[in-house]
Write a protein that holds these residues in place. Structure first.
Motif, short mmCIF file in Angstrom:
data_model
loop_
_atom_site.label_atom_id
_atom_site.label_comp_id
_atom_site.label_asym_id
_atom_site.label_seq_id
_atom_site.Cartn_x
_atom_site.Cartn_y
_atom_site.Cartn_z
N TRP A 27 68.50 10.92 66.25
CA TRP A 27 68.37 9.71 67.05
C TRP A 27 67.03 9.08 66.72
O TRP A 27 66.01 9.77 66.77
N GLU A 37 78.48 16.59 75.65
CA GLU A 37 78.86 15.21 75.98
C GLU A 37 78.84 15.05 77.49
O GLU A 37 79.17 15.96 78.24
N MET A 42 78.53 9.78 76.69
CA MET A 42 77.24 9.82 75.99
C MET A 42 77.00 11.27 75.57
O MET A 42 77.79 12.15 75.87
N PRO A 73 73.63 7.00 73.85
CA PRO A 73 74.95 6.44 73.51
C PRO A 73 75.38 6.97 72.15
O PRO A 73 74.55 7.12 71.24
N LEU A 74 76.65 7.28 72.01
CA LEU A 74 77.14 7.84 70.75
C LEU A 74 76.90 6.91 69.57
O LEU A 74 76.67 7.38 68.45
N ASP A 75 76.93 5.59 69.80
CA ASP A 75 76.72 4.67 68.68
C ASP A 75 75.27 4.58 68.23
O ASP A 75 74.97 3.91 67.25
N GLU A 76 74.36 5.28 68.92
CA GLU A 76 72.95 5.30 68.51
C GLU A 76 72.57 6.58 67.77
O GLU A 76 71.45 6.71 67.29
N SER A 78 73.20 9.63 64.76
CA SER A 78 73.75 9.79 63.41
C SER A 78 73.64 11.26 63.02
O SER A 78 73.04 12.07 63.72
#
Length: 99
Positions: A27, A37, A42, A73-76, A78
């Motif tokens: 992150w 999770e 998240m 957030p999962l979209d943040e 990698s």
């Protein structure tokens, strides 16, 4: 790693496999261990980096000295990956060292 033999629920010599796994992710360019999770989709994590100032500047929660956590957030995130450790192989190696 140190494992007290008296704490085994099953004798390791009776096992065919014995693994420990953990999920890691990145992150904002820093490493984390996943704590799982959340109910709202998240991911929570434990900061594995070594910069206390970075952790504080990025709003991580200080659990204890040198232990920082956050919810992301999962979209943040990698580089989400599962890392396996073969504990049975480790245990067998320890047995050979004792002999």
């Amino acid at each position: 790693m140190t494992i007290d033999e008296e704490c085994y629920l099953v004798d390791p010599s009776d096992l065919d496999a014995w693994y420990r796994w953990r999920w890691t992710f990145t992150w904002r360019g820093q490493p984390f261990n996943s704590g799982g999770e959340t109910d709202d989709g998240m991911i929570n994590g434990y900061f594995e980096g070594n910069s206390q100032s970075w952790a504080e500047e990025n709003g991580l929660f200080r659990e204890e000295q040198f232990i920082y956590t956050g919810v992301f957030p999962l979209d943040e995130i990698s580089d989400l990956k599962k890392e396996n450790e073969d504990l049975l192989a480790w245990w067998k190696e320890q047995q050979n060292d004792v002999d």
